[in-house]
Design a protein around this motif. Structure first.
Motif, PDB file in Angstrom:
ATOM      1  N   THR A 301     109.455  30.081  52.047  1.00 31.27           N
ATOM      2  CA  THR A 301     109.670  29.336  53.297  1.00 31.27           C
ATOM      3  C   THR A 301     109.007  30.040  54.479  1.00 31.27           C
ATOM      4  OG1 THR A 301     111.828  30.413  53.561  1.00 31.27           O
ATOM      5  CG2 THR A 301     111.804  28.234  52.534  1.00 31.27           C
ATOM      6  N   TYR A 302     108.892  31.372  54.436  1.00 27.94           N
ATOM      7  CA  TYR A 302     108.163  32.088  55.482  1.00 27.94           C
ATOM      8  C   TYR A 302     106.687  31.675  55.464  1.00 27.94           C
ATOM      9  CZ  TYR A 302     112.134  35.374  55.835  1.00 27.94           C
ATOM     10  OH  TYR A 302     113.369  35.951  56.006  1.00 27.94           O
ATOM     11  N   VAL A 303     106.115  31.612  54.255  1.00 29.61           N
ATOM     12  CA  VAL A 303     104.694  31.272  54.118  1.00 29.61           C
ATOM     13  C   VAL A 303     104.420  29.872  54.665  1.00 29.61           C
ATOM     14  CG1 VAL A 303     102.802  30.939  52.481  1.00 29.61           C
ATOM     15  CG2 VAL A 303     104.431  32.814  52.130  1.00 29.61           C
ATOM     16  N   PHE A 304     105.269  28.927  54.329  1.00 32.19           N
ATOM     17  CA  PHE A 304     105.047  27.553  54.777  1.00 32.19           C
ATOM     18  C   PHE A 304     105.339  27.388  56.269  1.00 32.19           C
ATOM     19  CE2 PHE A 304     105.091  26.771  50.233  1.00 32.19           C
ATOM     20  CZ  PHE A 304     104.057  25.855  50.104  1.00 32.19           C
ATOM     21  N   SER A 305     106.227  28.192  56.814  1.00 31.91           N
ATOM     22  CA  SER A 305     106.423  28.166  58.270  1.00 31.91           C
ATOM     23  C   SER A 305     105.161  28.616  58.989  1.00 31.91           C
ATOM     24  CB  SER A 305     107.607  29.066  58.659  1.00 31.91           C
ATOM     25  OG  SER A 305     108.825  28.516  58.242  1.00 31.91           O
ATOM     26  N   MET A 306     104.498  29.634  58.430  1.00 35.51           N
ATOM     27  CA  MET A 306     103.258  30.103  59.038  1.00 35.51           C
ATOM     28  C   MET A 306     102.145  29.065  58.908  1.00 35.51           C
ATOM     29  SD  MET A 306     103.156  34.228  58.269  1.00 35.51           S
ATOM     30  CE  MET A 306     103.717  34.259  56.575  1.00 35.51           C
ATOM     31  N   ALA A 307     102.274  28.179  57.892  1.00 39.88           N
ATOM     32  CA  ALA A 307     101.273  27.120  57.717  1.00 39.88           C
ATOM     33  C   ALA A 307     101.612  25.878  58.530  1.00 39.88           C
ATOM     34  CB  ALA A 307     101.163  26.751  56.244  1.00 39.88           C
ATOM     35  N   GLY A 308     102.673  25.967  59.352  1.00 38.05           N
ATOM     36  CA  GLY A 308     102.975  24.872  60.259  1.00 38.05           C
ATOM     37  C   GLY A 308     104.094  23.950  59.842  1.00 38.05           C
ATOM     38  N   TYR A 309     104.789  24.252  58.749  1.00 40.80           N
ATOM     39  CA  TYR A 309     105.888  23.409  58.298  1.00 40.80           C
ATOM     40  C   TYR A 309     107.208  23.939  58.854  1.00 40.80           C
ATOM     41  CZ  TYR A 309     102.795  21.104  54.950  1.00 40.80           C
ATOM     42  OH  TYR A 309     101.778  20.385  54.381  1.00 40.80           O
ATOM     43  N   SER A 310     108.137  23.034  59.112  1.00 41.43           N
ATOM     44  CA  SER A 310     109.452  23.436  59.602  1.00 41.43           C
ATOM     45  C   SER A 310     110.488  22.425  59.119  1.00 41.43           C
ATOM     46  CB  SER A 310     109.472  23.509  61.137  1.00 41.43           C
ATOM     47  OG  SER A 310     109.187  22.232  61.692  1.00 41.43           O
ATOM     48  N   GLY A 311     111.745  22.849  59.133  1.00 39.69           N
ATOM     49  CA  GLY A 311     112.833  21.953  58.778  1.00 39.69           C
ATOM     50  C   GLY A 311     112.699  21.379  57.376  1.00 39.69           C
ATOM     51  N   LEU A 315     111.152  22.739  53.469  1.00 39.72           N
ATOM     52  CA  LEU A 315     111.891  22.789  52.213  1.00 39.72           C
ATOM     53  C   LEU A 315     111.237  21.928  51.139  1.00 39.72           C
ATOM     54  CD1 LEU A 315     115.582  22.698  53.507  1.00 39.72           C
ATOM     55  CD2 LEU A 315     114.339  24.663  52.591  1.00 39.72           C
ATOM     56  N   LEU A 316     110.783  20.745  51.512  1.00 38.53           N
ATOM     57  CA  LEU A 316     110.167  19.857  50.536  1.00 38.53           C
ATOM     58  C   LEU A 316     108.828  20.406  50.051  1.00 38.53           C
ATOM     59  CD1 LEU A 316     110.977  16.368  52.094  1.00 38.53           C
ATOM     60  CD2 LEU A 316     111.957  17.368  50.021  1.00 38.53           C
TER      61      LEU A 316
END
Length: 547
Positions: A301-311, A315-316
């Motif tokens: 989830t840290y990696v995907f947050s850095m790629a611009g995903y949130s909430g 998770l999806l």
């Protein structure tokens, strides 16, 4: 009435692997949940909270400690499991692990603070350590040689299913209560942590109808029970099948040789005749951690947050890699015994190294440093946009797709094949303890690394994958298609170089002979020459010729 179908036996036993998967997802899915971050917050504004509080969750090192608590307990549990399994049996040891899991999960569900959560995860880790070490031993000692890789590899598939199921349970529970800093509901993480007790109950009850390992029974001089289990599992109850005669004779020879060993301890694994395979088994599990796969699982989830995903989108997107993990493990279960262990490991190391280097390069060239971290989470220290973000996600998915059919299943299949009967329980336990020791270290290291060295974290794991490629090529022999007793003979000395055995790069998959034996298509010699191997012989024995 005990179950004799080997697929049913493996299907029940590998639920022990699912416990590991449940634990991975139960933590990774919570890291970005507001209720988790607020309840265990160490930020400047809480606890207690008001309507302008910002929940950033535990500090980087503390979160690393929470994550690492489970593998730390697993390291100890794996070491305990060796003597436990040798004394009470493989089956009973697995059942003991189930009881410990229930205790730990109860405490996790009721956690009131970070300290209680850490203690609960350590207890859960004791259980996972026992299960992860002894389930592969149990299945390998039950399986016919031509299907051993497939059946032990199901443990990895069970881990992937545990991750996937628990992640979606956690995702569903994340909608419980108001998701803001001052009105959250702890049921969003207490409920999934409580539900993870269900597979342990199933495993405990399921083990009651499974037979004990025939090789453990033989070591306890319960020969009639041993033969009965072999016949029931391998030959549909035919006590006179040729394959049973061969297996019984191999086991008798091994037990006769091992009677000269008494009070076997972990120190015996480091004697000259054993140290080579001990380090092979140990590094098999160490390298499986240094691939970086579990880092991806825990902190995705840290990696995907850095790629611009949130909430929800974070998770999806994260859950897609868990689906890839489940699907891509299947090819190994079907073809691992044909591919062999060595080619599978070598191909996996090449692909994983490539994708780790690619991720590091993408972040280095296109990443934007975010001081203080995205949303105040220091571990999310860089931000990517557009095609660079998509490239990071694609390489992450491809990395998982490379690990799943290669190092994932082989890391559990390989160690039980290396050790003789007298040391198998302790040898696999020591190997698995290496897995958990490095899992603990990486759990602590990764959040701090993402915060401080950022993209270089990927380069480090790329280097690890490169080094393991060389190590496997020169020192990891092929064990596919051999009986456990034939594997033991492979490590004996055919060329006069004491204790080194056959050079790894000269070993090959040998399945035709054992498949013929399993089918009863060939005549077999059930009486053999007495065992004459010496532990400290100064002259190497002539190698035993096999058809």
């Amino acid at each position: 009435m005990l179950v004799g179908n080997i697929y049913v036996i493996a299907g029940i036993a590998v639920v022990g692997g699912a416990l590991f998967g449940f634990d991975i997802a139960s933590m990774s899915a919570q890291l970005n949940e507001n209720s988790y971050k607020c309840y265990f917050n160490q930020g400047p504004k809480g606890p207690p909270f008001n309507d302008d509080s910002d929940c950033s969750g535990p500090e980087s090192l503390v979160q690393g400690g929470i994550t690492a608590a489970m593998p730390a307990g697993s390291w100890l549990g794996a070491l305990i499991s060796g003597p436990l399994s040798d004394r009470v049996g493989r089956k009973t040891a697995i059942m003991v692990g189930c009881v410990i899991w229930l205790v730990g999960s109860t405490l996790m569900c009721a956690a009131q603070n970070i300290g209680m959560l850490v203690v609960a995860r350590i207890i859960n880790g004791l259980s996972v350590g026992i299960e992860s070490a002894q389930v592969p031993v149990y299945i390998s000692e039950m399986s016919p040689p031509s299907k051993r890789g497939r059946l032990v590899g199901v443990q990895q598939w069970a881990i992937t299913w545990g991750i996937l199921i628990m992640f979606y349970i956690s995702y569903g529970c994340s909608y419980i209560g108001e998701q803001n800093s001052y009105a959250y509901n702890t049921a969003s993480w207490r409920v999934p942590w409580g539900l993870q007790m269900i597979p342990a109950v199933f495993l405990f009850l399921g083990m009651l109808i499974l037979p004990e390992s025939p090789r453990w029974l033989a070591r306890k001089d319960r020969w009639e029970d041993c033969q009965h289990v072999l016949a029931k599992v391998h030959c549909k109850g035919d006590m006179n099948h040729p394959f049973i005669a061969v297996e019984m004779q191999d086991i008798r020879d091994m037990c006769e040789f091992e009677r000269q060993f008494k009070n076997v301890t972990y120190f015996d694994l480091f004697k000259p005749e054993m140290v080579n395979r001990t380090f092979i088994g140990l590094f098999m599990q160490i390298w499986s951690q240094l691939t970086g796969m579990n880092v991806m699982m825990y902190y995705i989830t840290y990696v995907f947050s850095m790629a611009g995903y949130s909430g929800d989108s974070n998770l999806l997107a994260s859950s897609i890699q868990y689906i890839i993990n489940v699907i891509m493990t299947l090819p190994a279960l079907i073809w691992l015994d044909k591919w062999g262990r060595r080619p599978t490991l070598l191909v996996g190391a090449v692909l994983m190294a490539a994708f780790m280097y690619a991720n590091g390069a993408i972040m280095a060239v296109n990443g934007e440093v975010v001081e203080g971290g995205i949303d105040g989470v220091k571990q999310q220290s860089m931000r990517l946009h557009g095609s660079a973000a998509k490239g990071l996600i694609a390489c992450t998915y491809l990395f998982v797709a490379s690990y799943a059919p290669t190092w994932g299943p082989v890391s559990w299949t390989y160690p039980p094949e290396l050790f003789p009967l007298r040391l198998r329980g302790k040898g696999v336990a020591l190997s698995t303890s290496g897995n958990w020791a490095f899992n603990t270290a990486l759990g602590l290291f990764t959040p701090v690394a993402f915060e401080n060295i950022r993209w270089q974290t990927y380069i480090i794991f790329g280097v690890f994958n490169t080094v393991m490629l060389v190590h496997v090529y020169f020192l990891f022999p092929e064990t596919a298609g051999k009986t456990l007793e034939e594997t033991e003979r492979m490590f004996e000395d055919p060329n006069g170089i004491k204790y080194l055995g056959t050079p790894a790069w000269k070993t090959r998959v040998t399945t035709n002979h054992v498949q013929q034996l399993e089918r009863g298509d060939v005549e077999v010699k059930t009486q053999r020459e007495p065992v004459t191997r010496e532990v400290e012989s100064t002259q190497p024995a002539e190698p035993e010729k096999t058809s």
